[in-house]
Design an enzyme around this catalytic site. Structure first.
Site, PDB file in Angstrom:
ATOM      1  N   ILE A  65       0.884  -1.157   0.000  1.00 50.25           N
ATOM      2  CA  ILE A  65       0.000   0.000   0.000  1.00 50.25           C
ATOM      3  C   ILE A  65       0.931   1.218   0.000  1.00 50.25           C
ATOM      4  CG2 ILE A  65      -0.202  -0.079   2.534  1.00 50.25           C
ATOM      5  CD1 ILE A  65      -2.957   1.213   2.275  1.00 50.25           C
ATOM      6  N   SER A  66       0.751   2.103  -0.969  1.00 48.58           N
ATOM      7  CA  SER A  66       1.655   3.241  -1.126  1.00 48.58           C
ATOM      8  C   SER A  66       1.595   4.161   0.090  1.00 48.58           C
ATOM      9  CB  SER A  66       1.285   4.045  -2.375  1.00 48.58           C
ATOM     10  OG  SER A  66       1.538   3.312  -3.543  1.00 48.58           O
ATOM     11  N   GLN A  67       2.690   4.894   0.320  1.00 47.63           N
ATOM     12  CA  GLN A  67       2.675   5.856   1.415  1.00 47.63           C
ATOM     13  C   GLN A  67       1.671   6.963   1.075  1.00 47.63           C
ATOM     14  OE1 GLN A  67       6.951   7.473   0.475  1.00 47.63           O
ATOM     15  NE2 GLN A  67       5.969   8.974   1.818  1.00 47.63           N
TER      16      GLN A  67
END
Length: 216
Positions: A65-67
């Protein structure tokens, strides 16, 4: 499944939004969406207490999950308006999809990993996020649903997929992490049927964009 979004979670999101403001995220619709989406529900239970740190986390199937900063920056660069048709390549956890839906777009999202597709689409629907979700090869896009006002790619592509360029409206914007080991976030605008304008934004790090569909 019971979904808990407590006052504490909302407070942590508010703090995250302020952190993003300090990192030059200025689009109010993006900041409002980040403040509304319960990111902790998109993470595995072992990472929930870290959900509102500005970091990426594993979500299984070799994906992350991207920052929040990356999600916010890509969303800001898209310059979306409510009602626009947006293609997301790489549903992943569903977090970026939720942010875009919060911003009022008509979202079409494609995921190649069956395991992630099943998990993320189920969660998004449980949370009330209405979009159109597809299991398929992101390199091919969704030609039957094209053209799109905006296209966002959430994995690092070694080249810009030609099929996706053709599915972008004239005047439309594509945001894509470009490169193999080292990637640069690119903003591409379709000038006319044959011309595209490219702008390098900043260095970035994404999982690789792969061909085909994984049915597990």
């Amino acid at each position: 499944m019971q979904q808990i979004d407590s006052y504490r979670h909302k407070g942590l999101r508010s703090r995250l939004v302020q952190e993003l403001v300090q990192k030059k995220i200025v689009d109010k619709s993006v900041l409002t969406a980040i403040g509304n989406v319960p990111r902790h529900l998109f993470l595995e239970s072992s990472f929930i207490k870290f959900a509102y740190q500005d970091k990426a986390f594993p979500i299984g199937a070799g994906q992350t999950i991207s920052q929040p900063y990356t999600v916010a920056l890509q969303s800001q660069l898209l310059e979306v308006k409510p009602g626009e048709k947006v293609l997301e390549v790489g549903t992943g956890s569903g977090y970026q999809a939720a942010v875009l839906i919060e911003m009022g777009v008509k979202l079409f999202s494609i995921e190649r990993q069956s395991e992630l597709y099943q998990r993320s689409t189920r969660l998004l629907r449980e949370l009330g996020y209405q979009g159109r979700f597809f299991l398929g090869d992101g390199y091919e896009g969704l030609p039957a649903q094209a053209p799109f006002d905006k296209i966002i790619i959430t994995a690092g592509a070694p080249v810009i997929p030609r099929a996706l360029l053709t599915q972008l409206k004239v005047g439309g914007i594509m945001i894509i992490p470009l490169g193999d080991q080292e990637q640069v976030l690119m903003r591409i605008v379709r000038i006319n049927e044959d011309e595209f304008e490219q702008e390098e934004i900043e260095a970035c790090a994404f999982v690789p964009m792969l061909n085909g569909v994984v049915n597990k």
